[in-house]
Write a protein that holds these residues in place. Sequence first.
Motif, PDB file in Angstrom:
ATOM      1  N   SER A 142       0.736  -1.173  -0.032  1.00  0.00           N
ATOM      2  CA  SER A 142      -0.159   0.065   0.122  1.00  0.00           C
ATOM      3  C   SER A 142       0.758   1.419  -0.098  1.00  0.00           C
ATOM      4  O   SER A 142       0.470   2.326  -0.441  1.00  0.00           O
ATOM      5  CB  SER A 142      -0.860   0.069   1.203  1.00  0.00           C
ATOM      6  OG  SER A 142      -1.873  -1.005   1.140  1.00  0.00           O
ATOM      7  N   GLN A 143       2.101   0.925   0.711  1.00  0.00           N
ATOM      8  CA  GLN A 143       2.857   2.351   0.355  1.00  0.00           C
ATOM      9  C   GLN A 143       3.886   2.223  -0.604  1.00  0.00           C
ATOM     10  O   GLN A 143       4.476   1.349  -0.839  1.00  0.00           O
ATOM     11  CB  GLN A 143       3.525   2.390   1.880  1.00  0.00           C
ATOM     12  CG  GLN A 143       2.527   2.896   3.055  1.00  0.00           C
ATOM     13  CD  GLN A 143       2.858   2.499   4.356  1.00  0.00           C
ATOM     14  OE1 GLN A 143       3.752   1.667   4.630  1.00  0.00           O
ATOM     15  NE2 GLN A 143       2.678   3.206   5.390  1.00  0.00           N
TER      16      GLN A 143
ATOM     17  N   GLY B 236       0.870   2.747  -3.198  1.00  0.00           N
ATOM     18  CA  GLY B 236       1.014   3.898  -2.708  1.00  0.00           C
ATOM     19  C   GLY B 236       0.006   4.918  -3.310  1.00  0.00           C
ATOM     20  O   GLY B 236       0.096   6.078  -3.355  1.00  0.00           O
TER      21      GLY B 236
ATOM     22  N   SER C 189      -4.749   6.227   9.761  1.00  0.00           N
ATOM     23  CA  SER C 189      -4.781   5.293   8.821  1.00  0.00           C
ATOM     24  C   SER C 189      -4.810   3.982   9.703  1.00  0.00           C
ATOM     25  O   SER C 189      -4.632   3.626  10.719  1.00  0.00           O
ATOM     26  CB  SER C 189      -3.117   5.029   8.230  1.00  0.00           C
ATOM     27  OG  SER C 189      -3.110   6.260   7.401  1.00  0.00           O
TER      28      SER C 189
END
Lengths: 82, 255
Positions: A31-32, B113, B168
């Motif tokens: 996700s990052q 991302g 988050s």
Amino acid sequence: MSATGSGAGCGVVLGLVLVLLAAQWSLITLSQLVPTIEYLVVAAVIGGLIGALIGWALGRRYLAKHGAVGAAGAAESGTNPP
Amino acid sequence: MAETSRRVPRIARARGLAWIALALVALLLVPVGAIAVPAREPVVTVAPEAAAGGIVATVTWNGANIATANTSSSAFSLAPGGQAQVVYNWSQPVLSLAPWLVDDARLQIFYLGIAVGTRDIYLTNGGSSGTVDMSNWTYGPLQYLLEGTFLLTASLLAKNGTTAWSESFWVDITAPFYLLAAMPIILLLIAIYEIYALCVSGKNARPPKAAATPPSTPGGGAAASTPPPGTSAPTESATPEAAPESSPPSAGGTS
């Protein structure tokens, strides 16, 4: 394309695919952006090197088995020799 | 005969190299697992209470505070086709000098991302405190495409777009049998094809240029000088280019 080159290409794609599959199966998280890029680049490089090595070895084996003339014919015509 | 005997150790060497490559592949699998362990514990910067303005907010995911899922190992689970009730609550001290007027409650899902999904609930009258119910949140068409553990960010935005508060958390989105989403199926097909292509990549081998071969031969050294082992005559010249140069039997300088 030589056997080494095609092996390296396959290895790069396999490295990328393995990382993405690991993410899909929750083994790693993508996700990052920063670790994602690192994983993908490292996997592509390692996969390319290993694929090149395997392709080179398989090419040597193929030449040893089928001979240079048959491989030359295959390379020229783009088909596999019998 | 000398040619044949010279080829035997070459075959053995190629086999040895193939085994080394296989061992390297096996070793590669270990670091992948090792990478996976720290990746499941990512460092997530959680800012439950923004300092500026002193806004205090909590967001619940199906009744559970999202702060409890701030690592991927403690991620919430969402089944295929499942829905989530996301409720935002926020307040500010009465004596706050510059209270935030929250105008937008936002939930984003990230992949590689990039925010691949964003859902907003806009408030008609921005308030310094309030509740927003983002009911029946799904990840939409992504449920047919992706699975895995995803980072979600819940945030409260002011009218000018400034983020007043954000937090988050992680959600594990599963597909049946960990497979039945488009992405893993496509990736598996690509992997199978690439493994096949890797296995047959030896057929692309170019014969090494023999010493007797003129260097300016068109065809990139396709003119090999040694007949195949086991054949007595060079009868396999498949192309016109290879035919005239396959005759010298003694040029075995390939290494």
